[in-house]
Design a protein around this motif. Structure first.
Motif, PDB file in Angstrom:
ATOM      1  N   HIS A 269       0.779  -1.226   0.097  1.00 40.98           N
ATOM      2  CA  HIS A 269      -0.159   0.070  -0.221  1.00 40.98           C
ATOM      3  C   HIS A 269       0.770   1.365  -0.302  1.00 40.98           C
ATOM      4  N   GLU A 270       2.029   1.215   0.640  1.00 38.26           N
ATOM      5  CA  GLU A 270       3.031   2.375   0.804  1.00 38.26           C
ATOM      6  C   GLU A 270       3.111   2.924  -0.815  1.00 38.26           C
ATOM      7  N   THR A 271       3.562   2.077  -1.702  1.00 39.29           N
ATOM      8  CA  THR A 271       3.894   2.565  -3.169  1.00 39.29           C
ATOM      9  C   THR A 271       2.785   3.350  -3.802  1.00 39.29           C
ATOM     10  N   THR A 317      -5.928  10.912 -17.860  1.00 41.40           N
ATOM     11  CA  THR A 317      -5.312  10.288 -16.721  1.00 41.40           C
ATOM     12  C   THR A 317      -4.236   9.390 -16.428  1.00 41.40           C
ATOM     13  N   THR A 318      -4.068   8.642 -17.575  1.00 39.90           N
ATOM     14  CA  THR A 318      -3.044   7.493 -17.567  1.00 39.90           C
ATOM     15  C   THR A 318      -1.467   8.199 -17.651  1.00 39.90           C
ATOM     16  N   ARG A 319      -1.610   9.481 -18.789  1.00 39.63           N
ATOM     17  CA  ARG A 319      -0.288  10.093 -18.989  1.00 39.63           C
ATOM     18  C   ARG A 319      -0.098  10.812 -17.719  1.00 39.63           C
ATOM     19  N   VAL A 320      -0.966  11.520 -16.963  1.00 34.22           N
ATOM     20  CA  VAL A 320      -0.606  12.158 -15.833  1.00 34.22           C
ATOM     21  C   VAL A 320      -0.148  11.548 -14.639  1.00 34.22           C
ATOM     22  N   LEU A 321      -0.496  10.095 -14.574  1.00 33.68           N
ATOM     23  CA  LEU A 321       0.069   9.196 -13.684  1.00 33.68           C
ATOM     24  C   LEU A 321       1.441   8.702 -13.886  1.00 33.68           C
ATOM     25  N   LYS A 322       1.743   8.435 -15.310  1.00 33.87           N
ATOM     26  CA  LYS A 322       2.919   7.874 -15.694  1.00 33.87           C
ATOM     27  C   LYS A 322       4.009   9.161 -15.629  1.00 33.87           C
ATOM     28  N   GLU A 323       3.708  10.322 -15.766  1.00 29.53           N
ATOM     29  CA  GLU A 323       4.595  11.415 -15.714  1.00 29.53           C
ATOM     30  C   GLU A 323       4.778  11.768 -14.381  1.00 29.53           C
ATOM     31  N   VAL A 324       4.079  11.516 -13.310  1.00 29.43           N
ATOM     32  CA  VAL A 324       4.305  11.684 -11.986  1.00 29.43           C
ATOM     33  C   VAL A 324       5.047  10.544 -11.405  1.00 29.43           C
ATOM     34  N   LEU A 325       4.919   9.379 -12.073  1.00 31.57           N
ATOM     35  CA  LEU A 325       5.811   8.181 -11.734  1.00 31.57           C
ATOM     36  C   LEU A 325       7.176   8.277 -12.294  1.00 31.57           C
ATOM     37  N   ARG A 326       7.373   8.847 -13.139  1.00 29.57           N
ATOM     38  CA  ARG A 326       8.625   9.423 -13.892  1.00 29.57           C
ATOM     39  C   ARG A 326       9.274  10.308 -12.684  1.00 29.57           C
ATOM     40  N   LEU A 327       8.600  11.599 -12.183  1.00 26.24           N
ATOM     41  CA  LEU A 327       9.208  12.392 -11.533  1.00 26.24           C
ATOM     42  C   LEU A 327       9.326  11.920 -10.041  1.00 26.24           C
ATOM     43  N   TYR A 328       8.410  11.112  -9.660  1.00 34.02           N
ATOM     44  CA  TYR A 328       8.672  10.688  -8.190  1.00 34.02           C
ATOM     45  C   TYR A 328       8.256   8.893  -8.295  1.00 34.02           C
ATOM     46  N   PRO A 329       9.112   8.388  -8.616  1.00 31.21           N
ATOM     47  CA  PRO A 329       8.981   6.919  -8.478  1.00 31.21           C
ATOM     48  C   PRO A 329       8.942   6.499  -7.124  1.00 31.21           C
ATOM     49  N   PRO A 330       7.783   5.745  -6.983  1.00 30.31           N
ATOM     50  CA  PRO A 330       7.474   5.423  -5.395  1.00 30.31           C
ATOM     51  C   PRO A 330       8.715   4.447  -4.814  1.00 30.31           C
ATOM     52  N   ALA A 331       9.311   3.704  -5.614  1.00 30.44           N
ATOM     53  CA  ALA A 331      10.565   2.684  -5.082  1.00 30.44           C
ATOM     54  C   ALA A 331      11.650   3.611  -5.670  1.00 30.44           C
ATOM     55  N   PRO A 332      12.563   4.358  -5.363  1.00 30.65           N
ATOM     56  CA  PRO A 332      13.339   5.348  -6.049  1.00 30.65           C
ATOM     57  C   PRO A 332      14.796   5.037  -6.532  1.00 30.65           C
ATOM     58  N   MET A 394      11.129   3.039 -15.848  1.00 34.69           N
ATOM     59  CA  MET A 394      10.781   1.760 -15.035  1.00 34.69           C
ATOM     60  C   MET A 394      10.324   1.940 -13.318  1.00 34.69           C
ATOM     61  N   PRO A 395       9.199   2.636 -13.259  1.00 37.99           N
ATOM     62  CA  PRO A 395       8.856   2.927 -11.779  1.00 37.99           C
ATOM     63  C   PRO A 395       8.378   1.835 -10.984  1.00 37.99           C
ATOM     64  N   PHE A 396       8.423   0.681 -11.633  1.00 39.30           N
ATOM     65  CA  PHE A 396       8.265  -0.651 -10.862  1.00 39.30           C
ATOM     66  C   PHE A 396       9.264  -1.784 -11.136  1.00 39.30           C
ATOM     67  N   GLY A 397      10.447  -1.264 -11.633  1.00 40.22           N
ATOM     68  CA  GLY A 397      11.609  -1.897 -11.992  1.00 40.22           C
ATOM     69  C   GLY A 397      11.579  -2.811 -13.332  1.00 40.22           C
ATOM     70  N   TYR A 398      12.149  -3.571 -13.512  1.00 35.45           N
ATOM     71  CA  TYR A 398      12.170  -4.505 -14.876  1.00 35.45           C
ATOM     72  C   TYR A 398      12.888  -5.846 -14.855  1.00 35.45           C
ATOM     73  N   GLY A 399      12.622  -6.617 -15.604  1.00 38.85           N
ATOM     74  CA  GLY A 399      13.022  -7.926 -15.871  1.00 38.85           C
ATOM     75  C   GLY A 399      12.304  -8.947 -15.329  1.00 38.85           C
ATOM     76  N   GLN A 400      12.785  -9.965 -14.933  1.00 36.69           N
ATOM     77  CA  GLN A 400      12.063 -11.152 -14.069  1.00 36.69           C
ATOM     78  C   GLN A 400      11.537 -10.677 -12.606  1.00 36.69           C
ATOM     79  N   GLY A 405       3.287  -6.421  -8.331  1.00 39.41           N
ATOM     80  CA  GLY A 405       1.813  -5.786  -8.155  1.00 39.41           C
ATOM     81  C   GLY A 405       1.827  -4.457  -8.785  1.00 39.41           C
ATOM     82  N   SER A 406       2.811  -4.487  -9.864  1.00 40.72           N
ATOM     83  CA  SER A 406       2.722  -2.997 -10.687  1.00 40.72           C
ATOM     84  C   SER A 406       1.272  -2.754 -11.343  1.00 40.72           C
ATOM     85  N   SER A 407       0.577  -3.780 -12.047  1.00 37.07           N
ATOM     86  CA  SER A 407      -0.580  -3.533 -12.641  1.00 37.07           C
ATOM     87  C   SER A 407      -1.548  -3.254 -11.624  1.00 37.07           C
ATOM     88  N   PHE A 408      -1.591  -3.899 -10.608  1.00 40.53           N
ATOM     89  CA  PHE A 408      -2.641  -3.644  -9.411  1.00 40.53           C
ATOM     90  C   PHE A 408      -2.363  -2.106  -8.876  1.00 40.53           C
TER      91      PHE A 408
END
Length: 455
Positions: A269-271, A317-332, A394-400, A405-408
């Protein structure tokens, strides 16, 4: 549409690599402030002389190599395990090898798209509860710390979908313990960087231990209670209780179920809460975009609630969320370690070197983004987004090991944002300019007071 250029708060990096003690002084206050400015410009920067202690890697091709192509040569670090294992054990976030693969296989089905859409009503219900609490304060505008409000909302969603029926008392205790553990965590990371023994004291050490014991006690009791009740239901805990090892047929041990429950309750829930906190702040500072999102919601959703049929039809709405995730990735920040010596982009790294993947900086890197500190959701118009390497954003990482929970989280953030913006407008108080602070998640220093105006 003409909008005023907006540059939201960021971190002022050190002008040059600092000697160890000043580096650590900055690090414990905010790890992002200890990273030198060169990391924002170069593909790889090392720290520690001829035998580097740390390598900050920001080049997308090198990151593809580390996180996907040669991921086995860059495992998760002892630092991760030392810092996180006391509170989340050996669950998905900290496990390695076959244990991780088995757990990931068991936990994956509830996070498939078709399954996730079934969670939308619970997400909207929790957001409506937040709106109701705000409306109970009367029709006049008021100031509230939206970080706290959104953390309560996202925890309610996790509690309803991961562990149905968790009590309010236990939920509040879990949130308190999580916060108490994270507050001094930079000291524990610094101790790990210095390879100090685990028993060495630092500020907040006792508080972290007590918080871990409390959270582990609660989740252990909740798992035992569900096991005693027969483990029925469709939430994630029920699925783990029913899971069998494909080779031995043995069930997942309760301790490992508790580890994963702690992971989802502690981190799940934190992210999203932090992503939404930054989103409301940015929209309060960029009211033109707030209005564009609201107009899109009105056009697509009408007078009803956002649901599984409309939540995927909100491109602005999706573009706004993605741009905020770019500027402020929840797991930096993410970390890896090279299992053997390696030439990485022309830089020799002995083994072991701590490989730091500073997502916050990758998302603001001067060679990857035009005017990177500016808020501009049109970066994520389809024709623009298609040009970015996958490891550039890659606000939720990448790879394996991309976040399961990124889509969630994206679905949850969309559902909550859509619900809140249709009932409330958000305004800046004219004073607070929060510094982004890394505490595993990306917090706003001093919380996030905003003016909330009922519509």
């Amino acid at each position: 549409m003409t909008t005023t250029a907006f540059y939201p708060p960021t971190v002022t990096p050190s002008a040059r690599p600092l000697p160890l003690l000043p580096f650590l002084g900055r690090f414990v206050r905010n790890p992002l402030r200890a990273i030198p400015r060169a990391v924002y410009n170069e593909p790889i920067v090392t720290y520690g002389g001829k035998r580097p202690l740390v390598a900050w890697v920001t080049d997308p091709a090198l990151l593809e190599n580390i996180l996907l192509k040669n991921a086995e040569q860059f495992p998760k670090t002892r630092l991760d395990r030392r810092v996180l294992t006391p509170i989340i054990g050996n669950g998905l976030l900290t496990a390695q090898g076959e244990s991780w693969r088995w757990q990931r296989k068991i936990a994956s089905p509830p996070f498939r798209h078709a399954e996730l859409l079934g969670y939308v009503p619970a997400m909207v219900d929790a957001a409506v509860d937040c709106v109701t609490r705000w409306r109970s304060r009367g029709p006049s505008p008021f100031v509230t710390n939206v970080e706290e409000d959104l953390t309560e909302t996202t925890f309610a969603i996790i509690a309803r979908t991961v562990l149905a029926g968790v009590s309010k008392r236990d939920g509040e205790a879990i949130q308190r313990a999580g916060r108490a553990y994270l507050d001094p965590i930079s000291w524990e990371v610094a101790a790990s960087l210095l390879q100090l023994p685990n028993y060495v004291w630092h500020p907040g050490k006792g508080r972290m231990r007590r918080a871990a014991v409390e959270l582990r006690s609660i989740v252990g009791r909740l798992v035992a209670q569900r096991r005693a009740e027969g483990g029925t239901g469709s939430d994630l805990v029920a699925r783990m209780l029913a899971a069998k090892d494909p080779d031995t047929g043995e069930p997942m041990p309760d301790e490992l179920i508790a580890d994963n429950l702690a992971t989802f309750l502690f981190a799940g829930h934190e992210t999203t809460a932090k992503a939404l906190t930054w989103t409301l702040y940015v929209l309060a500072r960029a009211p033109e975009w707030q209005q564009r999102v609201r107009e899109e919601l009105d056009a697509v959703i009408g007078s009803g609630r956002v649901d599984a049929t409309t939540i995927g039809k909100l491109p602005i709405t999706t573009r706004v969320l993605k741009e905020v995730l770019r500027l402020y990735p929840p797991a930096p920040v993410m970390t890896r370690v090279n299992a053997q010596e390696v030439d990485l982009g022309g830089t020799f790294l002995p083994s072991p070197t701590l490989v730091v993947i500073p997502i916050f900086i990758i998302h603001r890197h001067r060679s990857l983004w035009q005017d990177p500190d500016r808020f501009d959701p049109d970066r994520f118009l389809p024709e623009n987004e298609a040009r970015y390497p996958r490891t550039q954003f890659m606000p939720f990482g990448y790879g394996q090991r991309v976040c399961i929970g990124s889509s969630f989280a994206i679905l949850e953030a969309t559902a909550i944002l859509a619900t809140l913006l249709r009932s409330m407008s958000f305004e800046w108080d004219g004073r607070h300019a929060p510094e982004p602070v890394s505490r595993v998640t990306l917090r706003p220093k001093g919380g996030m007071p905003l003016i909330v105006r009922p519509l």
